[in-house]
Design a protein around this motif. Structure first.
Motif, mmCIF file in Angstrom:
data_model
loop_
_atom_site.group_PDB
_atom_site.id
_atom_site.type_symbol
_atom_site.label_atom_id
_atom_site.label_comp_id
_atom_site.label_asym_id
_atom_site.label_seq_id
_atom_site.Cartn_x
_atom_site.Cartn_y
_atom_site.Cartn_z
ATOM 1 N N LYS A 163 0.835 -1.212 0.000
ATOM 2 C CA LYS A 163 0.000 0.000 0.000
ATOM 3 C C LYS A 163 0.862 1.252 0.000
ATOM 4 N N ILE A 164 1.964 1.209 0.753
ATOM 5 C CA ILE A 164 2.896 2.345 0.760
ATOM 6 C C ILE A 164 3.451 2.568 -0.634
ATOM 7 N N GLU A 165 3.812 1.470 -1.296
ATOM 8 C CA GLU A 165 4.351 1.574 -2.657
ATOM 9 C C GLU A 165 3.333 2.225 -3.595
ATOM 10 N N ARG A 166 2.066 1.823 -3.485
ATOM 11 C CA ARG A 166 1.036 2.420 -4.349
ATOM 12 C C ARG A 166 0.880 3.912 -4.074
ATOM 13 N N ASP A 167 0.901 4.297 -2.793
ATOM 14 C CA ASP A 167 0.812 5.724 -2.456
ATOM 15 C C ASP A 167 1.965 6.500 -3.076
ATOM 16 N N LEU A 168 3.180 5.970 -2.953
ATOM 17 C CA LEU A 168 4.361 6.666 -3.465
ATOM 18 C C LEU A 168 4.336 6.749 -4.989
ATOM 19 N N MET A 169 3.857 5.673 -5.632
ATOM 20 C CA MET A 169 3.803 5.659 -7.090
ATOM 21 C C MET A 169 2.823 6.701 -7.616
ATOM 22 N N GLU A 170 1.798 7.018 -6.811
ATOM 23 C CA GLU A 170 0.845 8.062 -7.184
ATOM 24 C C GLU A 170 1.492 9.447 -7.110
ATOM 25 N N LEU A 171 2.421 9.593 -6.162
ATOM 26 C CA LEU A 171 2.953 10.927 -5.852
ATOM 27 C C LEU A 171 4.230 11.273 -6.612
ATOM 28 N N ILE A 172 5.005 10.269 -6.979
ATOM 29 C CA ILE A 172 6.324 10.490 -7.577
ATOM 30 C C ILE A 172 6.306 10.115 -9.060
ATOM 31 N N PRO A 173 6.848 10.962 -9.939
ATOM 32 C CA PRO A 173 6.903 10.638 -11.365
ATOM 33 C C PRO A 173 7.695 9.351 -11.607
ATOM 34 N N ARG A 174 7.195 8.525 -12.523
ATOM 35 C CA ARG A 174 7.762 7.194 -12.734
ATOM 36 C C ARG A 174 9.267 7.188 -12.965
ATOM 37 N N GLU A 175 9.747 8.142 -13.754
ATOM 38 C CA GLU A 175 11.176 8.131 -14.082
ATOM 39 C C GLU A 175 12.054 8.442 -12.874
ATOM 40 N N LYS A 176 11.436 8.885 -11.776
ATOM 41 C CA LYS A 176 12.204 9.229 -10.571
ATOM 42 C C LYS A 176 12.146 8.136 -9.508
ATOM 43 N N TRP A 177 11.375 7.085 -9.763
ATOM 44 C CA TRP A 177 11.150 6.067 -8.731
ATOM 45 C C TRP A 177 12.451 5.491 -8.178
ATOM 46 N N GLY A 178 13.372 5.176 -9.047
ATOM 47 C CA GLY A 178 14.626 4.565 -8.616
ATOM 48 C C GLY A 178 15.432 5.465 -7.712
ATOM 49 N N GLU A 179 15.735 6.666 -8.174
ATOM 50 C CA GLU A 179 16.572 7.556 -7.375
ATOM 51 C C GLU A 179 15.864 8.039 -6.121
ATOM 52 N N PHE A 180 14.536 8.165 -6.188
ATOM 53 C CA PHE A 180 13.781 8.553 -4.996
ATOM 54 C C PHE A 180 13.987 7.517 -3.894
ATOM 55 N N SER A 181 13.900 6.259 -4.279
ATOM 56 C CA SER A 181 14.078 5.170 -3.328
ATOM 57 C C SER A 181 15.481 5.192 -2.709
ATOM 58 N N PHE A 182 16.508 5.320 -3.556
ATOM 59 C CA PHE A 182 17.882 5.344 -3.042
ATOM 60 C C PHE A 182 18.133 6.528 -2.133
ATOM 61 N N ALA A 183 17.619 7.698 -2.541
ATOM 62 C CA ALA A 183 17.839 8.906 -1.746
ATOM 63 C C ALA A 183 17.144 8.796 -0.390
ATOM 64 N N LEU A 184 15.931 8.246 -0.379
ATOM 65 C CA LEU A 184 15.209 8.068 0.887
ATOM 66 C C LEU A 184 15.985 7.146 1.821
ATOM 67 N N ILE A 185 16.512 6.057 1.256
ATOM 68 C CA ILE A 185 17.247 5.092 2.059
ATOM 69 C C ILE A 185 18.516 5.709 2.621
ATOM 70 N N ARG A 186 19.222 6.438 1.767
ATOM 71 C CA ARG A 186 20.431 7.127 2.199
ATOM 72 C C ARG A 186 20.106 8.115 3.322
ATOM 73 N N HIS A 187 19.051 8.882 3.148
ATOM 74 C CA HIS A 187 18.653 9.857 4.153
ATOM 75 C C HIS A 187 18.225 9.154 5.441
ATOM 76 N N GLY A 188 17.584 8.010 5.289
ATOM 77 C CA GLY A 188 17.148 7.245 6.453
ATOM 78 C C GLY A 188 18.310 6.686 7.252
ATOM 79 N N ARG A 189 19.359 6.297 6.555
ATOM 80 C CA ARG A 189 20.530 5.747 7.234
ATOM 81 C C ARG A 189 21.324 6.831 7.942
#
Length: 217
Positions: A163-189
């Motif tokens: 469900k989280i993935e579906r919410d994020l896919m609605e909010l973030i442009p498709r071509e940014k999905w990859g880097e958005f994920s990496f940046a979030l993880i980096r920021h989280g760490r």
DNA sequence: CTCCCGATAT
DNA sequence: ATATCAGGAG
């Protein structure tokens, strides 16, 4: 803090994350799709640092899916033991490699549908491998960091990763999905840590509903 | 929801 | 001592 427009809120977060982590990419070491699949499976409930410590020996001993598929499960277990959940991971890796050899011609599949047939592989692992090994944008990999930050930042109210993935896919442009994920993880760490988030050093604290508060959310 | 599970940070 | 780490299956 009140979020007026969820979509522009998400896009502003994305814009800042891109600025903060311009070259964010996967932190697991690998040389081919098979190695990446193994590394991502091992990374469940384990730091990428520790995964990178065990994978050189694993890849040396089992250079191909064939080698892994034909190995005694006990031998796999011993090599991956420090990553935790080692019995499940060893059993799944062996079975997944067997399936790769017997049903996918010895190559890690390139589609979500086929990836999900592999034992021990669900959407998080599949998204990760498809994007970083093949450049296929199939979704957003929701791991523990993406889950935690998405909730703290007010991008989702759900706990379920799908469900989280579906919410994020609605909010973030498709071509940014990859880097958005990496940046979030980096920021989280590094900043928005699970235990003691460094809100005073966070470049998102002025637009974060959870900034300077304790607890998950 | 529970279980799988070792190593590090707090 | 306890929470946490690029989760997934029964």
């Amino acid at each position: 803090m009140e979020i007026k427009d969820k979509k522009s809120h998400a896009l502003e977060i994305l814009r800042r994350l891109e600025e903060m982590y311009p070259h964010a990419k996967i932190a697991l070491n690998f040389n081919d799709p098979y190695q990446l699949l193994v590394a991502v499976v091992l990374s469940a409930q384990c730091t990428d640092k520790r995964v990178n410590e065990v994978t050189p020996k694993v890849f040396e001993r089992f250079p191909t899916p064939e080698a892994m598929a034909n190995a005694p499960v006990e031998e796999i277990e011993e090599l991956i033991r420090p990553t935790g959940f080692f019995r499940n991971k060893a059993k799944n890796l062996k079975a997944a490699c067997k399936m790769i050899v017997e049903e996918f011609g010895g190559e890690v599949p390139r589609t979500m549908e086929e990836m999900l047939k592999l034992p021990g592989v669900a959407r998080k692992t599949a998204n990760c491998v498809l994007y970083s090994a093949y450049g296929e944008i199939s979704g957003i990999a929701v791991d523990t960091h993406v889950k935690r930050l998405s909730k703290r930042l007010g991008l989702t109210k759900h706990d379920n990763p799908d469900k989280i993935e579906r919410d994020l896919m609605e909010l973030i442009p498709r071509e940014k999905w990859g880097e958005f994920s990496f940046a979030l993880i980096r920021h989280g760490r590094e900043v928005c840590k699970a235990r003691r988030p460094l809100c005073d050093k966070c470049g998102l604290n002025d637009i974060c509903p959870s900034a300077f508060k304790t607890g998950p959310k």
